[in-house]
Design a protein around this motif. Sequence first.
Motif, mmCIF file in Angstrom:
data_model
loop_
_atom_site.group_PDB
_atom_site.id
_atom_site.type_symbol
_atom_site.label_atom_id
_atom_site.label_comp_id
_atom_site.label_asym_id
_atom_site.label_seq_id
_atom_site.Cartn_x
_atom_site.Cartn_y
_atom_site.Cartn_z
ATOM 1 N N ASN A 44 21.156 39.705 13.273
ATOM 2 C CA ASN A 44 21.938 40.660 14.057
ATOM 3 C C ASN A 44 23.013 39.894 14.810
ATOM 4 O OD1 ASN A 44 22.652 42.331 16.556
ATOM 5 N ND2 ASN A 44 21.649 43.788 15.192
ATOM 6 N N ARG A 45 24.250 40.208 14.501
ATOM 7 C CA ARG A 45 25.394 39.504 15.091
ATOM 8 C C ARG A 45 25.524 39.774 16.578
ATOM 9 N NH1 ARG A 45 29.860 41.837 12.194
ATOM 10 N NH2 ARG A 45 31.150 40.511 13.501
ATOM 11 N N LYS A 46 25.226 40.977 17.024
ATOM 12 C CA LYS A 46 25.350 41.314 18.440
ATOM 13 C C LYS A 46 24.267 40.629 19.278
ATOM 14 C CE LYS A 46 27.679 45.721 17.770
ATOM 15 N NZ LYS A 46 28.942 45.381 18.365
ATOM 16 N N LEU A 47 23.047 40.562 18.732
ATOM 17 C CA LEU A 47 21.947 39.914 19.446
ATOM 18 C C LEU A 47 21.932 38.395 19.226
ATOM 19 C CD1 LEU A 47 19.071 42.442 18.631
ATOM 20 C CD2 LEU A 47 20.355 42.223 20.771
ATOM 21 N N LYS A 48 22.646 37.935 18.198
ATOM 22 C CA LYS A 48 22.685 36.527 17.824
ATOM 23 C C LYS A 48 21.286 35.976 17.556
ATOM 24 C CE LYS A 48 27.032 35.393 20.158
ATOM 25 N NZ LYS A 48 27.608 36.652 19.989
ATOM 26 N N ARG A 49 20.577 36.686 16.654
ATOM 27 C CA ARG A 49 19.223 36.253 16.308
ATOM 28 C C ARG A 49 18.788 36.812 14.968
ATOM 29 N NH1 ARG A 49 15.491 38.530 21.044
ATOM 30 N NH2 ARG A 49 16.984 37.430 22.259
ATOM 31 N N LEU A 50 17.872 36.089 14.359
ATOM 32 C CA LEU A 50 17.246 36.554 13.126
ATOM 33 C C LEU A 50 16.299 37.701 13.452
ATOM 34 C CD1 LEU A 50 16.434 33.070 11.591
ATOM 35 C CD2 LEU A 50 17.975 34.766 10.581
ATOM 36 N N ARG B 19 7.533 32.297 14.906
ATOM 37 C CA ARG B 19 7.476 30.890 15.323
ATOM 38 C C ARG B 19 8.003 29.974 14.221
ATOM 39 N NH1 ARG B 19 2.268 32.359 18.255
ATOM 40 N NH2 ARG B 19 3.047 32.683 20.371
ATOM 41 N N TRP B 20 7.702 30.308 12.959
ATOM 42 C CA TRP B 20 8.237 29.516 11.855
ATOM 43 C C TRP B 20 9.758 29.628 11.801
ATOM 44 C CZ3 TRP B 20 11.178 30.032 7.510
ATOM 45 C CH2 TRP B 20 11.144 28.986 6.592
ATOM 46 N N LEU B 21 10.260 30.851 11.933
ATOM 47 C CA LEU B 21 11.718 31.044 11.922
ATOM 48 C C LEU B 21 12.384 30.283 13.064
ATOM 49 C CD1 LEU B 21 11.903 34.862 11.083
ATOM 50 C CD2 LEU B 21 12.724 32.978 9.626
ATOM 51 N N ALA B 22 11.767 30.310 14.256
ATOM 52 C CA ALA B 22 12.331 29.595 15.409
ATOM 53 C C ALA B 22 12.372 28.088 15.143
ATOM 54 C CB ALA B 22 11.521 29.897 16.668
ATOM 55 N N LYS B 23 11.345 27.577 14.507
ATOM 56 C CA LYS B 23 11.260 26.140 14.257
ATOM 57 C C LYS B 23 12.177 25.680 13.131
ATOM 58 C CE LYS B 23 7.924 22.429 13.445
ATOM 59 N NZ LYS B 23 6.502 22.086 13.352
ATOM 60 N N TYR B 24 12.275 26.463 12.049
ATOM 61 C CA TYR B 24 12.966 25.989 10.855
ATOM 62 C C TYR B 24 14.287 26.688 10.522
ATOM 63 C CZ TYR B 24 8.604 23.549 9.963
ATOM 64 O OH TYR B 24 7.501 22.743 10.078
ATOM 65 N N GLU B 25 14.520 27.873 11.053
ATOM 66 C CA GLU B 25 15.714 28.625 10.658
ATOM 67 C C GLU B 25 16.686 28.910 11.804
ATOM 68 O OE1 GLU B 25 16.539 29.763 7.473
ATOM 69 O OE2 GLU B 25 14.811 28.660 6.693
ATOM 70 N N GLN B 26 16.209 28.909 13.029
ATOM 71 C CA GLN B 26 17.066 29.233 14.175
ATOM 72 C C GLN B 26 18.111 28.136 14.364
ATOM 73 O OE1 GLN B 26 14.893 30.337 17.706
ATOM 74 N NE2 GLN B 26 16.588 29.786 19.041
ATOM 75 N N GLU C 8 21.616 30.241 19.029
ATOM 76 C CA GLU C 8 21.039 31.546 18.710
ATOM 77 C C GLU C 8 19.865 31.842 19.635
ATOM 78 O OE1 GLU C 8 21.900 31.894 13.908
ATOM 79 O OE2 GLU C 8 19.874 31.462 14.592
ATOM 80 N N GLN C 9 19.607 33.123 19.795
ATOM 81 C CA GLN C 9 18.444 33.577 20.549
ATOM 82 C C GLN C 9 17.213 33.472 19.647
ATOM 83 O OE1 GLN C 9 18.529 34.567 23.838
ATOM 84 N NE2 GLN C 9 20.633 33.827 23.706
ATOM 85 N N PRO C 10 16.007 33.467 20.234
ATOM 86 C CA PRO C 10 14.784 33.422 19.407
ATOM 87 C C PRO C 10 14.705 34.633 18.473
ATOM 88 C CG PRO C 10 14.262 33.030 21.717
ATOM 89 C CD PRO C 10 15.708 33.452 21.661
ATOM 90 N N PRO C 11 14.101 34.462 17.314
ATOM 91 C CA PRO C 11 13.987 35.563 16.348
ATOM 92 C C PRO C 11 13.194 36.745 16.908
ATOM 93 C CG PRO C 11 13.315 33.479 15.356
ATOM 94 C CD PRO C 11 13.497 33.230 16.809
ATOM 95 N N LEU C 12 13.496 37.921 16.368
ATOM 96 C CA LEU C 12 12.776 39.153 16.690
ATOM 97 C C LEU C 12 12.031 39.621 15.454
ATOM 98 C CD1 LEU C 12 15.419 41.387 18.523
ATOM 99 C CD2 LEU C 12 13.420 40.309 19.531
#
Length: 173
Positions: free
Chosen positions: A70-76, A99-106, A110-114
């Motif tokens: 999400n471009r507005k939230l700046k997060r996966l 947690r995996w997305l935060a560690k490997y994809e963020q 960017e903000q933490p994934p939702l």
Amino acid sequence: MSPDVLLKDPYVLDFLGLNDRYLEKDLEDAILREMEQFLLELGAGFTFVAPQKRVQIDHDDFYIDLLFYNRKLKRLVAIELKLGAFKAEYKSQMELYLRWLAKYEQEPGEQPPLGIILCAGKKQEQIELLELDKSGIHVAEYLTVLPPREALQAKLQQSIVSARARLQDQQKI
């Protein structure tokens, strides 16, 4: 911008043309086939990243049903599709993915994934007791047919009351 402002509940997926009986894979395939409509239903700022995003942890494979940004939230935003009503165990599955997305994809900045757990039904007390909102997890219902007019009117009234309450809470701050 708060995720609560952009994330919806319920999502009306009548455009998918699903019958009364379908599998989780049928739901996912229909969403992929009708991606443009699904993106419009999700709301502002969503871009599609991947279907069945493979996550490998300790030599075990897991798959996030749908991954968006999400471009507005700046997060996966990870979406898990569930056929029935919400179950408490869905929380741990989504937490693992986030947690995996935060560690490997963020990416930096960017903000933490939702996570969005998209279910055919919600169990509000379980959702509240699990404090999913504090985990970055949103549970939303999906409807494969448009509800009756009376149900839509009741939902609209409920949304108006909720919006007024949030506005009053913000004005107190």
